[in-house]
Design a protein around this motif. Sequence first.
Motif, PDB file in Angstrom:
ATOM      1  N   TYR A 121      28.054  43.467  13.751  1.00  0.00           N
ATOM      2  CA  TYR A 121      28.843  44.695  13.770  1.00  0.00           C
ATOM      3  C   TYR A 121      28.123  45.719  12.923  1.00  0.00           C
ATOM      4  N   ALA A 122      28.512  46.974  13.061  1.00  0.00           N
ATOM      5  CA  ALA A 122      27.990  48.020  12.177  1.00  0.00           C
ATOM      6  C   ALA A 122      29.148  48.496  11.310  1.00  0.00           C
ATOM      7  N   GLN A 123      28.895  48.648  10.027  1.00  0.00           N
ATOM      8  CA  GLN A 123      29.948  49.126   9.130  1.00  0.00           C
ATOM      9  C   GLN A 123      29.325  49.908   7.992  1.00  0.00           C
ATOM     10  N   ASP A 124      29.861  51.095   7.756  1.00  0.00           N
ATOM     11  CA  ASP A 124      29.432  51.895   6.614  1.00  0.00           C
ATOM     12  C   ASP A 124      30.196  51.420   5.380  1.00  0.00           C
ATOM     13  N   TYR A 125      29.508  50.672   4.527  1.00  0.00           N
ATOM     14  CA  TYR A 125      30.174  50.124   3.345  1.00  0.00           C
ATOM     15  C   TYR A 125      30.369  51.150   2.248  1.00  0.00           C
ATOM     16  N   ASP A 126      29.625  52.211   2.283  1.00  0.00           N
ATOM     17  CA  ASP A 126      29.814  53.265   1.303  1.00  0.00           C
ATOM     18  C   ASP A 126      31.181  53.905   1.533  1.00  0.00           C
TER      19      ASP A 126
END
Lengths: 373, 379
Positions: free
Chosen positions: A128-133
Amino acid sequence: MAKAFGIVTSTPRRIHVAGLQDYRSAAAFSFLGRYRVIDFPISNLSNSGIDNIQVYLNKQPRSLTEHLGTGRNYNINSKRGRLQLLYHSQTGTNELYNTDVSGFLDNMDYIQRMSPDYVVIEPCYMIYAQDYDELLERHIESGADITMLYHKVDNAKDHFLSCRVVSLDKDKHITSLTENRCNAKENNIFMDSYVMKKDLFIDLVRKTYDFSSTYSIAQMISVLCTEGKLDIRGIAHHGFFAAINDLNAYYEANMDLLDISMAEELFSPDWPIYTRTSDSCPTQIFEGAEVKRSMISNGCLIEGTVENSVIGRGVVIRRGAVVRNSVLLAYCTIGEGVNLNNEIVDKWASITHTMKLEGEPGKPGYVKRSDVL
Amino acid sequence: MKQVNMLAMILAGGRGSRLHELTDKVAKPAVSYGGKYRIIDFPLSNCANSGIDIVGVLTQYESVLLNSYVAAGGRWGLDTKDSGVFVLTPREKADTGLDVYRGTADAISQNIDFIDQYDPEYLLILSGDHIYKMNYAKMLAFHREHNADATIAVIGVPMREASRFGIMNTGEDGKIVEFQEKPAHPVSNLASMGIYIFNWKMLRRMLVADMKDPASDHDFGKNIIPQMLADGRSLYAWQFKGYWKDVGTIDSLWEANMDLLDKKNKLDLDDPTWKIYTEDASALPAYIGPDAEMERVYITQGCHAEGKVKNSVLFTDSEVRAGAQVTDTVLMPGACVEEGAVVTRALVAEGVRIGRGAVVGSADSESILLVAKNVKGVD
């Protein structure tokens, strides 16, 4: 300076992918031709500006160690950031002891030395893609102690077998974290991903081990979230999501991305997925070949027919061969006139004498690494 | 600094004006080739594979892209403690003003200080505009075996084309007796490949003298080599047998790309023992759509083909949309052929879009059409 450091956990003991996992951990599985599964969690962290990353390894470290190297391929600044490969072997004679917590305890010194205040934890077997910021900002803003990522699916009855599910109240507090018992189609699959303060994390690791030396962090949280002492919340993830929890899940995740609109969503130009190059030359498609609805990596020689398939690097498909609905890993050879359907062929395998291999939908066939058939 | 045995200098300063718009923004060595490469990847990878650790790249014309490209020596594995790729542009020095490189020999003369740091025994001079795979270590072994002052790599060309090249007339053992630049009546077909190995101490003395000679063109072919022959030095021709192509024109660049479509072609970019290294693109594997037709295609990652592609080379991130037809064509990085467009016998430059339904190029054209600007679609 990033507010968080990242942790990518080792393959949990409940995950077993028949065949493929005999040779490498789930993190090191080849995926969609040129990637490895771990490229996704590490690219997520790197793209989120988190450049201190710990990768936990327990079994079969060779493949993953070779692939990750110093982390240079993941756009991690080698002076100010670091990719650490941390081994843990505290599994004793009983697989029960093989938990994420045992890995963290084995390497507690290195966790304590991390200077960021927060930690982001990701699994190594999910795509998956996830922006953790962004997730971290939401976590801080909400005042929660722990934020967990989940994905709402409508096929939990026959998929995500060894995954966990969460239930939430209207304020998005996690009210339960249990195993997926496959009793409902719609469910919230827990993505094995958390954000919390480093101090709380260290505390949690120790508390878990004291509670039960066979417990994982997730098992501990399933106890804690019913106690109500900690503020534990869930945030829904949107976009492509796959858990590589068994062979069919691996197969389907590859196949799903042959839908180019789905692939373009996961591989967005502003969220690059990094991997290690193998310096293969481009692929040659010869006269008489027929290629349709397929992903083709570099270095292949294709003379036959390829349909609805994912082809790894350096694969040779000879004249008259027909490859349909299959996933071929790097450097395998499909001989003249050979017919494949619904198959996964592991690296370096050569199918030249067996003229027909056909797996079933939902139960793909598997050809072992380096096998000659 | 650690002494090196042989140091390589790549002459990459040329504009390559016969490549027209392709070299408007980049120098010729930075021009794309073979789906994922740039021309200069070939001499750089050859150096790395031949065990040459220090490579100087002499740039001058439109060198911003080239400079940043070659400066990342890690791509070719030239980034260990004792190795490196060094970009050498004309510099202003304490005793001279800022001057462009006046010729191939002058480019080396102006960097004597750089070469001296490594105190090499031999200097290898290469040009940055040829496609070939060569083991320079073999050439050096030949050079040492013959105790030569200089060795020039040569390749046999068809006799009728020999008058286009610098031709070496040699004795039986390969000793060069005469050098003729583009002779009207050639007596040999051994053409200079512009690849030289010199004994550095000797060459250094000659270059110092050449710099002061106002009558000199400061050129290896015109001045240094004839001077060496006149001085009675021992020059040898080392014959290369393999694929070699000067990609100086649109037609020859197109042809060199088309050569890659042949089964077991002589360049063999698939050879695991002699890989050509290049920049790594973060792109998906090539995606070929449900209605695509692909025949004789060289394709690389990032490509997306939905239409009909025949006898063509598709570079990184190029696109052929549904209903489009691409035949006998080279699509450079990021080029896009939109729905229903037809492209034949063309070389479409980087990032250029051929609009919907447009028809570009023709099957019976004498030369290859360079498409360097977007082509409007037909509604």
